[in-house]
Motif scaffolding. Structure first.
Motif, PDB file in Angstrom:
ATOM      1  N   GLN A   1       0.833  -1.191   0.000  1.00  0.00           N
ATOM      2  CA  GLN A   1       0.000   0.000   0.000  1.00  0.00           C
ATOM      3  C   GLN A   1       0.873   1.248   0.000  1.00  0.00           C
ATOM      4  O   GLN A   1       1.828   1.353   0.753  1.00  0.00           O
ATOM      5  N   VAL A   2       0.503   2.197  -0.862  1.00  0.00           N
ATOM      6  CA  VAL A   2       1.281   3.417  -0.978  1.00  0.00           C
ATOM      7  C   VAL A   2       0.915   4.376   0.144  1.00  0.00           C
ATOM      8  O   VAL A   2      -0.259   4.603   0.429  1.00  0.00           O
ATOM      9  N   GLN A   3       1.942   4.932   0.771  1.00  0.00           N
ATOM     10  CA  GLN A   3       1.723   5.926   1.827  1.00  0.00           C
ATOM     11  C   GLN A   3       2.659   7.106   1.622  1.00  0.00           C
ATOM     12  O   GLN A   3       3.844   6.918   1.299  1.00  0.00           O
ATOM     13  N   LEU A   4       2.118   8.291   1.815  1.00  0.00           N
ATOM     14  CA  LEU A   4       2.933   9.492   1.899  1.00  0.00           C
ATOM     15  C   LEU A   4       2.809  10.001   3.326  1.00  0.00           C
ATOM     16  O   LEU A   4       1.697  10.222   3.813  1.00  0.00           O
ATOM     17  N   VAL A   5       3.946  10.184   3.971  1.00  0.00           N
ATOM     18  CA  VAL A   5       3.939  10.554   5.386  1.00  0.00           C
ATOM     19  C   VAL A   5       4.652  11.890   5.553  1.00  0.00           C
ATOM     20  O   VAL A   5       5.854  11.996   5.281  1.00  0.00           O
ATOM     21  N   GLU A   6       3.889  12.894   5.998  1.00  0.00           N
ATOM     22  CA  GLU A   6       4.464  14.227   6.209  1.00  0.00           C
ATOM     23  C   GLU A   6       4.905  14.395   7.651  1.00  0.00           C
ATOM     24  O   GLU A   6       4.352  13.771   8.572  1.00  0.00           O
ATOM     25  N   SER A   7       5.854  15.263   7.839  1.00  0.00           N
ATOM     26  CA  SER A   7       6.291  15.633   9.185  1.00  0.00           C
ATOM     27  C   SER A   7       6.907  17.019   9.122  1.00  0.00           C
ATOM     28  O   SER A   7       7.156  17.552   8.027  1.00  0.00           O
ATOM     29  N   GLY A   8       7.124  17.609  10.306  1.00  0.00           N
ATOM     30  CA  GLY A   8       7.816  18.881  10.358  1.00  0.00           C
ATOM     31  C   GLY A   8       6.954  20.086  10.662  1.00  0.00           C
ATOM     32  O   GLY A   8       7.467  21.198  10.815  1.00  0.00           O
ATOM     33  N   GLY A   9       5.655  19.887  10.728  1.00  0.00           N
ATOM     34  CA  GLY A   9       4.796  21.019  11.065  1.00  0.00           C
ATOM     35  C   GLY A   9       4.976  21.431  12.515  1.00  0.00           C
ATOM     36  O   GLY A   9       5.671  20.778  13.291  1.00  0.00           O
ATOM     37  N   GLY A  10       4.341  22.535  12.870  1.00  0.00           N
ATOM     38  CA  GLY A  10       4.428  23.000  14.249  1.00  0.00           C
ATOM     39  C   GLY A  10       3.983  24.430  14.373  1.00  0.00           C
ATOM     40  O   GLY A  10       3.351  24.982  13.463  1.00  0.00           O
ATOM     41  N   LEU A  11       4.301  25.013  15.517  1.00  0.00           N
ATOM     42  CA  LEU A  11       3.941  26.397  15.810  1.00  0.00           C
ATOM     43  C   LEU A  11       5.200  27.256  15.740  1.00  0.00           C
ATOM     44  O   LEU A  11       6.228  26.926  16.346  1.00  0.00           O
ATOM     45  N   VAL A  12       5.106  28.361  15.012  1.00  0.00           N
ATOM     46  CA  VAL A  12       6.256  29.243  14.853  1.00  0.00           C
ATOM     47  C   VAL A  12       5.761  30.685  14.814  1.00  0.00           C
ATOM     48  O   VAL A  12       4.614  30.943  14.410  1.00  0.00           O
ATOM     49  N   SER A  24       7.774   8.727   1.059  1.00  0.00           N
ATOM     50  CA  SER A  24       6.867   7.735   0.477  1.00  0.00           C
ATOM     51  C   SER A  24       7.253   6.341   0.961  1.00  0.00           C
ATOM     52  O   SER A  24       8.429   6.015   1.082  1.00  0.00           O
ATOM     53  N   ARG A  25       6.225   5.549   1.201  1.00  0.00           N
ATOM     54  CA  ARG A  25       6.413   4.158   1.613  1.00  0.00           C
ATOM     55  C   ARG A  25       5.545   3.275   0.739  1.00  0.00           C
ATOM     56  O   ARG A  25       4.435   3.641   0.375  1.00  0.00           O
ATOM     57  N   GLY A  26       6.066   2.148   0.370  1.00  0.00           N
ATOM     58  CA  GLY A  26       5.312   1.205  -0.430  1.00  0.00           C
ATOM     59  C   GLY A  26       5.522   1.382  -1.919  1.00  0.00           C
ATOM     60  O   GLY A  26       5.164   0.498  -2.697  1.00  0.00           O
ATOM     61  N   GLN A  27       6.041   2.531  -2.310  1.00  0.00           N
ATOM     62  CA  GLN A  27       6.299   2.787  -3.717  1.00  0.00           C
ATOM     63  C   GLN A  27       7.297   3.933  -3.829  1.00  0.00           C
ATOM     64  O   GLN A  27       7.235   4.891  -3.067  1.00  0.00           O
ATOM     65  N   THR A  28       8.179   3.818  -4.780  1.00  0.00           N
ATOM     66  CA  THR A  28       9.087   4.925  -5.042  1.00  0.00           C
ATOM     67  C   THR A  28       8.465   5.863  -6.055  1.00  0.00           C
ATOM     68  O   THR A  28       7.783   5.434  -6.992  1.00  0.00           O
ATOM     69  N   PHE A  29       8.676   7.157  -5.869  1.00  0.00           N
ATOM     70  CA  PHE A  29       8.159   8.162  -6.794  1.00  0.00           C
ATOM     71  C   PHE A  29       9.296   8.887  -7.500  1.00  0.00           C
ATOM     72  O   PHE A  29       9.165  10.046  -7.874  1.00  0.00           O
ATOM     73  N   SER A  30      10.391   8.197  -7.691  1.00  0.00           N
ATOM     74  CA  SER A  30      11.561   8.830  -8.271  1.00  0.00           C
ATOM     75  C   SER A  30      11.341   9.261  -9.717  1.00  0.00           C
ATOM     76  O   SER A  30      12.120  10.061 -10.238  1.00  0.00           O
TER      77      SER A  30
END
Length: 126
Positions: A1-12, A24-30
């Motif tokens: 299963q293809v997953q895109l996982v974001e991170s890095g958000g927050g309060l600034v 990306s997990r499960g598939q490369t998008f190169s």
């Protein structure tokens, strides 16, 4: 299963910086273009930036041009969004997206993108 996982958000604080990542997990998008979109409460999802499969071409919304930088590292299947000089109007949930068609430029319409992450919240206080 293809997953895109974001991170890095927050309060600034306004004028500050955040760096978002999307892996990306499960598939490369190169060989696929990838993009960043955002959605503020009560507003439609809007295009922020996109990058070609090679990383050689980038596009930005006028509202972020000169402040945001999109980049990618294909060996690690990761796309980044460096956000500088943040403003309160940049507050939104930021989504990573990918096209399923190799070498295709999906443009700025979010409906053309096939895969989406769950989103990461970026909040800029004034």
């Amino acid at each position: 299963q293809v997953q895109l996982v974001e991170s890095g958000g927050g309060l600034v604080q306004a004028g500050g910086s955040l760096r978002l990542s999307c892996t990306s997990r499960g598939q490369t998008f190169s060989r696929n273009a990838m993009g960043w979109f955002r959605q503020a409460p009560g507003k439609e999802r809007e295009f922020v930036a996109r990058i070609s499969w090679s990383g050689g071409t980038t596009y930005y919304a006028d509202s972020v041009k000169g402040r945001f930088t999109i980049s990618r590292d294909n060996p690690t299947n990761t796309v980044y969004l460096q956000m500088n000089s943040l403003k309160s109007e940049d507050t939104a949930v930021y989504y990573c997206a990918a096209s399923r068609i190799p070498y295709f430029d999906p443009g700025t319409d979010y409906r053309i993108y096939d895969y989406w992450g769950q989103g990461t919240q970026a909040t800029v206080s004034s």
